[in-house]
Design an enzyme around this catalytic site. Sequence first.
Site, mmCIF file in Angstrom:
data_model
loop_
_atom_site.group_PDB
_atom_site.id
_atom_site.type_symbol
_atom_site.label_atom_id
_atom_site.label_comp_id
_atom_site.label_asym_id
_atom_site.label_seq_id
_atom_site.Cartn_x
_atom_site.Cartn_y
_atom_site.Cartn_z
ATOM 1 N N HIS A 43 60.558 -5.818 98.390
ATOM 2 C CA HIS A 43 59.299 -5.407 97.740
ATOM 3 C C HIS A 43 58.169 -6.237 98.336
ATOM 4 O O HIS A 43 57.976 -7.395 97.968
ATOM 5 C CB HIS A 43 59.366 -5.626 96.228
ATOM 6 C CG HIS A 43 58.155 -5.120 95.505
ATOM 7 N ND1 HIS A 43 58.217 -4.152 94.536
ATOM 8 C CD2 HIS A 43 56.840 -5.427 95.611
ATOM 9 C CE1 HIS A 43 56.995 -3.904 94.070
ATOM 10 N NE2 HIS A 43 56.131 -4.672 94.731
ATOM 11 N N HIS A 45 53.969 -6.242 99.917
ATOM 12 C CA HIS A 45 52.661 -5.646 100.196
ATOM 13 C C HIS A 45 52.107 -6.255 101.486
ATOM 14 O O HIS A 45 51.875 -7.466 101.556
ATOM 15 C CB HIS A 45 51.687 -5.921 99.046
ATOM 16 C CG HIS A 45 52.086 -5.294 97.750
ATOM 17 N ND1 HIS A 45 51.701 -4.021 97.393
ATOM 18 C CD2 HIS A 45 52.866 -5.768 96.737
ATOM 19 C CE1 HIS A 45 52.210 -3.733 96.197
ATOM 20 N NE2 HIS A 45 52.920 -4.772 95.789
ATOM 21 N N LYS A 129 57.939 5.302 95.628
ATOM 22 C CA LYS A 129 57.443 4.349 94.623
ATOM 23 C C LYS A 129 56.711 5.071 93.499
ATOM 24 O O LYS A 129 55.805 5.872 93.740
ATOM 25 C CB LYS A 129 56.498 3.345 95.279
ATOM 26 C CG LYS A 129 55.950 2.278 94.335
ATOM 27 C CD LYS A 129 57.057 1.389 93.761
ATOM 28 C CE LYS A 129 56.506 0.375 92.768
ATOM 29 N NZ LYS A 129 55.869 -0.768 93.440
ATOM 30 N N HIS A 167 57.430 0.744 89.162
ATOM 31 C CA HIS A 167 56.584 -0.266 88.506
ATOM 32 C C HIS A 167 56.700 0.021 87.016
ATOM 33 O O HIS A 167 56.094 0.966 86.498
ATOM 34 C CB HIS A 167 55.130 -0.159 88.973
ATOM 35 C CG HIS A 167 54.237 -1.202 88.366
ATOM 36 N ND1 HIS A 167 53.691 -2.231 89.092
ATOM 37 C CD2 HIS A 167 53.810 -1.395 87.085
ATOM 38 C CE1 HIS A 167 52.968 -3.005 88.292
ATOM 39 N NE2 HIS A 167 53.031 -2.510 87.066
ATOM 40 N N HIS A 205 60.181 -6.010 90.299
ATOM 41 C CA HIS A 205 59.593 -7.246 89.761
ATOM 42 C C HIS A 205 59.764 -7.365 88.242
ATOM 43 O O HIS A 205 58.788 -7.419 87.493
ATOM 44 C CB HIS A 205 58.125 -7.383 90.150
ATOM 45 C CG HIS A 205 57.292 -6.124 90.087
ATOM 46 N ND1 HIS A 205 57.250 -5.292 88.988
ATOM 47 C CD2 HIS A 205 56.463 -5.564 90.992
ATOM 48 C CE1 HIS A 205 56.432 -4.286 89.220
ATOM 49 N NE2 HIS A 205 55.939 -4.429 90.432
ATOM 50 N N ASP A 279 57.273 -9.252 96.061
ATOM 51 C CA ASP A 279 56.011 -8.689 95.571
ATOM 52 C C ASP A 279 54.833 -9.509 96.093
ATOM 53 O O ASP A 279 53.802 -9.645 95.426
ATOM 54 C CB ASP A 279 55.981 -8.611 94.046
ATOM 55 C CG ASP A 279 54.821 -7.746 93.520
ATOM 56 O OD1 ASP A 279 54.324 -6.893 94.285
ATOM 57 O OD2 ASP A 279 54.431 -7.935 92.350
#
Length: 377
Positions: A43, A45, A129, A167, A205, A279
């Site tokens: 995970h 970004h 996602k 999420h 997460h 994350d």
Amino acid sequence: MIKSLVPPCKALKFPLEKVEGPKKLRCRGPKMELTLTQPDDWHLHLRDGDLLEAVVSHSAHHFGRAIVMPNLRPPITTTAAAVAYRESILKVLPAKSNFTPLMTLYLTDTTSPEEIKLARRSDAVFAVKLYPAGATTNSQDGVTDLFGKCLPVLEEMAEQNMPLLVHGEVTDTDVDVFDREKVFIETVLNPLVQRLPQLKVVMEHITTMDAVRFVESCKEGSVAATVTPQHLLLNRNSLFQGGLQPHNYCLPVLKREIHRQAIVAAVTSGSKRFFLGTDSAPHERRRKECSCGCAGIYNAPVALSLYAKVFEDAGVLEKLEAFTSFNGPDFYGLPRNTSKIKMIRTPWKVPESFSFSFGDIIPMFAGETLEWQPSFI
């Protein structure tokens, strides 16, 4: 394989005789070393543009692969866009890097089953996602009605063995921000796995004991969870100690200490249901330190050091490798990495910031001393 070099051996906090087979310990010098199969980040970004170019090396130096989040502006909603984004990542990797970005699609109310088929055939897209609309950074284009508008897509994902990455928070303003994960499990996630038990789901997460219990209640291999360094090491007090701490603000927000302890217990138990997902979410300093700061913690430079701390503190360093390197690829049905890294127990100081032409990025635990440092073999 884990090899440790440490005097005295009792510093490991677990009995020497319990470490068997390839995971042998021996004392030979002043430092302790762990040899691990190279980890992956499930995970991550990376952003785009200048921010992508600034941060990608931190992940590429530590991880073999990473599931890359699609919440750009505009979001990555098609296979063609995912392939183009992948190419932009590859172009800015450090020289001789073997880092492999694993792309994802951003689920919307209008995503089609045909797009899922294209994604599966692409060999570039590995998951889809789910962002509930308004849940986090760049989620305004997310799903507004999962069962009413996305069911045909979810059914096709199950058919194609394409994981859904969730999420897990409701966005109803009537729900307390600290309860949004629990309510999401009750109202969305539990009904989803009951309706589509063949759909592979990763709860991203996780932040609560409710999430731990939910994942553990599901069939192993069908539902799993990623876990971040911040949710293993920080609780919601970390947002306020000594004043408001914007660089500890993330979504889902940090929770009570009892939840942190439950997550640590789950991760260090050796369960295959939990695996590494940082994350890591970079924002330029001014976007964090302002009247309406962005959510996200930049932990890519320190993540492996912090995960090692968690397992050392729990006295189960022999279980670190499965969490960082085995459970993730096993769940996704991908081969484990063959390259190795070393984790060396030697103090090092985290930089106060990373400076770039567009501004500064503040890493997690900036200015603090950590005990473990990754190194390539």
